[in-house]
Design an enzyme around this catalytic site. Structure first.
Site: not given
Ligand code: GDG
Length: 733
Positions: A145, A317, A504-505
């Site tokens: 949760d 709550r 590669d760049y």
């Protein structure tokens, strides 16, 4: 192997009233997980031990903590003690004043408080500290949760091989709503969740919302729910939580419950019984439900005195203002309905505001002819499932909000929109008039489903997903450039007299940026390349898609070779100018350029780059979903338009490139590969580098960035690891 459950609250909480008391906590998460753990011996993992981490309630006394820890260990619980001040900001604050309303699409209720956010982070770290003391790599850590969304990533950092599941019990909001969270918070939340191996949601819609946010904010695409980050492969799944079906279906086997049901039925025999039971919450739609009931009574006077609504509200709550307000509104509504519509011999609503034990809960499910489950938004809603499971004679009607996750499964219920009061009213009438045979027909279908996909199946499937993704991760990690391969590479490098390093760049030596002009090599990189090229045994080549002028400007002082436009132009080290690999035509550009510009006009954030022999549509800053639609169309059109042109169309990292056919990094690489090198290393990150990997001889070391499938032999995670590797090589002469 242990199963470590982690949630904000423990299933038992400690109450200090005349000594220490242990009380069951209310709520869907605890119901579901407790039932799964209770059935663990019947699961696919019968021998697993389990331990539950969470907050045990307010203690406030250091001496008592030790005793509580000992007492709770009997319940397989490991308490995480948090001071009240912290709980206020973490639980009532960030969790329930920010995340809860936001994730339930109540943006006007959301508070944005940096102090809350800091505490939320602190608490996630505090949980991690406790768990790390106990956890072993082979354990399964299952985090539950919205209170603990940062925890998966915190644990992952400390234990890279940990097995972690994250499950969200509430909805995941859509992109617009989620983006209301400040930038830093929302990226941390998404990255936090992606620390898990498996991420689960109740419905397909929540999963899609999550995937969309991951794509837009973190840039990770998914393939059939699998997300490949720079680090790992993660599986996201839709897995609607089930219930312990038998516990509810067989509840009346308990004679005391049976007696209680009979007794209650006798008391209420003159009435049709409607039931409403929820944790107190503004998301549960209790006010609209009451309004719907009131309207039903007003519109259907024949039911006056013939029906009662049992309204149970479980406190929850208490410290959050919106909850107190909702409670006051409910109290007022109940008073109003009872006062205005009831009379001395009939009370329309029987109202109770306290927790009911299981005994009473199933009794209520059994006496109710109808249950009203009408949340405005709800992750799943277990009450709806429990009611159906409890009706073992098959009767009963479920009125269910289409805004509850459960509505996706329980489609035989009467589905209503909870914002439509008149629909709630008419659904009550419909429910009371549904013939018994029809009730039984619908409920048997629902029961069959709830029985098959019960809590045991849910838990087992999540764990099965975990094992299967771990296997897939293992296959990918076999290719990771680990310590022993790096040692081998280093040995070969040391032994060699002529070494070829093909790099590669963009994306490989430098990270991507919003605009290509911003990616000038930094000092660290310049110095690194300088030192590598100063070694006479080394031939360093940068192979890029960029135009030759840019490469020339950036790398002029360095003694290296350059390949521009993906292989069209080559400049050997020491030479002044670029040369074309073979003669090419560019007349086609004048016809393709307007087409690309037209697509770019339709895709905000994109632009067209023109090079000597190629045209590129860049879309890194565009909306990724919009881009994928426009580009699908663009590529199809370009394919048919260019059938008679000697060009090829190529999709790279957030670019589409049209360029002369027959030339690529592979053909450019061959220019050097014809020489006799005794050490070859090639590193790249996107599709254009695959052409190079394909032409390398067997002895070469080829490395792909990211964990995707590739022709390269090995993988590394990101450009930082490439630099680390080059630093190691630089140290060897
Ligand atoms: C979250 C999500 C999701 C309630 N009152 C009593 C009582 N309960 C039990 C019920 C049921 C559970 O609590 C409530 O579950 P819900 O699913 O309705 O709701 P939330 O607490 O909001 O839970 C939700 C859930 O997680 C699971 O993933 O479905 O969407 O919000 O099991 O039985 N139990 C007893 N007395 C009560 O008074 N004994």
């Amino acid at each position: 192997m242990k199963l470590l459950t982690v949630s904000n609250r423990l299933p038992v909480i400690v109450e200090k009233k005349d000594g220490l008391n242990f009380k069951q906590s209310a709520g869907g998460l605890v119901s579901g997980i407790s039932d799964y753990l209770g059935m663990l011996r019947f699961s696919n993992f019968p021998n697993s031990e389990h331990l539950w981490f969470g907050y045990p309630g307010e203690i406030g006394n250091k001496q008592e903590e030790k005793l509580i820890e000992k007492l709770l260990s009997e319940y397989h619980c490991q308490p995480i003690f948090l001071p009240e001040k912290v709980i206020e900001k973490f639980y009532h604050g960030f969790s329930n004043k920010t995340l809860w309303p936001l994730f339930h699409s109540f943006p006007a209720y959301v508070e944005y408080d940096n102090d809350y956010w800091q505490t939320y982070k602190d608490v996630n770290f505090a949980f991690a500290q406790q768990i790390l003391k106990v956890m072993k790599t082979e354990d399964i850590v299952w985090i539950h949760d919205y209170h603990l969304m940062l925890l998966p990533q915190i644990l992952r950092k400390e234990t890279p091989d940990a097995r972690i599941i994250f499950f969200l019990h509430i909805p995941f909001p859509n992109f617009e709503i989620f983006s209301l969270l400040p930038k830093k918070w929302r990226t941390e939340v998404l990255k936090g969740i992606l620390g898990a191996d498996v991420v689960g949601f109740h419905t397909y819609e929540y999963l899609q919302n999550f995937l969309q946010c991951v794509l837009r904010f973190l840039g990770y695409e998914h393939e059939l729910g699998k997300i490949l980050t720079d680090e790992r492969l993660i599986k996201t799944v839709t897995s609607p939580i089930g219930i312990n079906f038998e516990k509810f279906y067989n509840a009346l086997d308990n004679l005391e419950i049976l007696e209680n049901v009979k007794e209650l039925k006798r008391k209420l025999e003159d009435y049709k019984v409607l039931l409403s039971i929820d944790r107190l919450d503004y998301t549960k739609g209790i006010i609209n439900r009451l309004k719907g009931y009131e309207l039903f009574l007003k519109e259907n006077s024949e039911y006056i005195g013939k029906v009662v609504l049992i309204l149970v509200i479980v406190p929850s709550r208490v410290g959050v203002e919106y909850y107190q307000r909702t409670k006051r509104q409910i109290d007022e509504m109940v008073g109003k309905i009872n006062g205005e519509l009831g009379n001395v011999s009939w009370t329309p609503i029987l109202y109770q505001t306290k927790f009911v034990p299981f005994f009473d809960l199933v009794s209520l499910y059994n006496i109710a002819d109808v249950i009203l489950v009408t949340p405005l938004r709800d992750g799943m809603n277990l009450i709806a499932k429990e009611y159906i499971a409890s009706r073992n004679d098959g009767t009963g009607v479920l009125i269910l909000s289409e805004m509850a996750g459960a509505a996706k499964e329980l489609v035989e219920a009467i589905l209503i929109n909870p914002n439509d009061i008149s629909e709630i009213a008419s659904s009550i009438k419909e429910s009371l008039e549904t013939p018994i045979e029809e009730q039984i027909r619908r409920n048997r279908v629902l029961q069959e489903r709830l029985k098959r996909y019960d809590i045991l199946r849910w838990g087992d499937e999540m764990i099965k997903e975990l094992f299967s993704i771990k296997e897939e991760q293992k296959k990918l990690s076999i290719k990771l450039l680990n310590h022993s391969i790096q040692e081998r590479l280093l040995n070969e490098y040391k032994k060699a007299n002529q070494r070829l390093i093909l790099l590669d760049y963009d994306g490989t030596l430098m990270p991507f940026s919003t605009h290509p002009t911003k990616v000038k090599p930094d000092t660290e990189l310049v110095n690194l390349l300088k030192e590598l090229t100063e070694d006479v045994k080394n031939e360093v080549v940068i192979l890029s898609g960029r135009d030759k002028e840019t490469l020339q400007n950036w790398f002029l002082p360095l003694n290296l070779s350059l390949v521009a436009e993906h292989g069209i132009w080559i400049k050997e080290k020491g030479k002044e100018d670029f040369e074309m690999i073979r003669s090419l035509k560019s007349e086609w550009k004048s016809q393709i350029l307007p087409i690309l510009k037209d697509y770019s006009d339709r895709l905000p954030g994109s632009f067209v780059e023109e090079k000597d022999f190629s045209l590129v549509l860049h879309y890194r800053q565009s909306d990724p979903e919009h881009a994928s639609i426009i580009l699908k169309d663009a590529i199809e059109y370009l394919m048919s338009f260019t059938t008679n042109f000697d060009v090829q169309i190529l999709q790279g990292n957030k670019i589409v490139e049209v360029r002369c056919a027959g030339v690529n990094k592979g053909t450019a690489g061959l220019h050097w590969l014809s020489e006799n090198y005794d050490f070859i290393l090639a590193i790249g990150d996107d599709m254009t580098d695959e052409d190079l990997f394909k032409v390398l001889p067997e002895k070469a070391f080829s490395i792909k960035l990211g964990m995707a499938q590739s022709n390269a032999k090995f993988n590394v995670h990101n450009y930082r690891e490439v630099r680390e590797l080059l630093k190691v090589l630089r140290g060897e002469k």
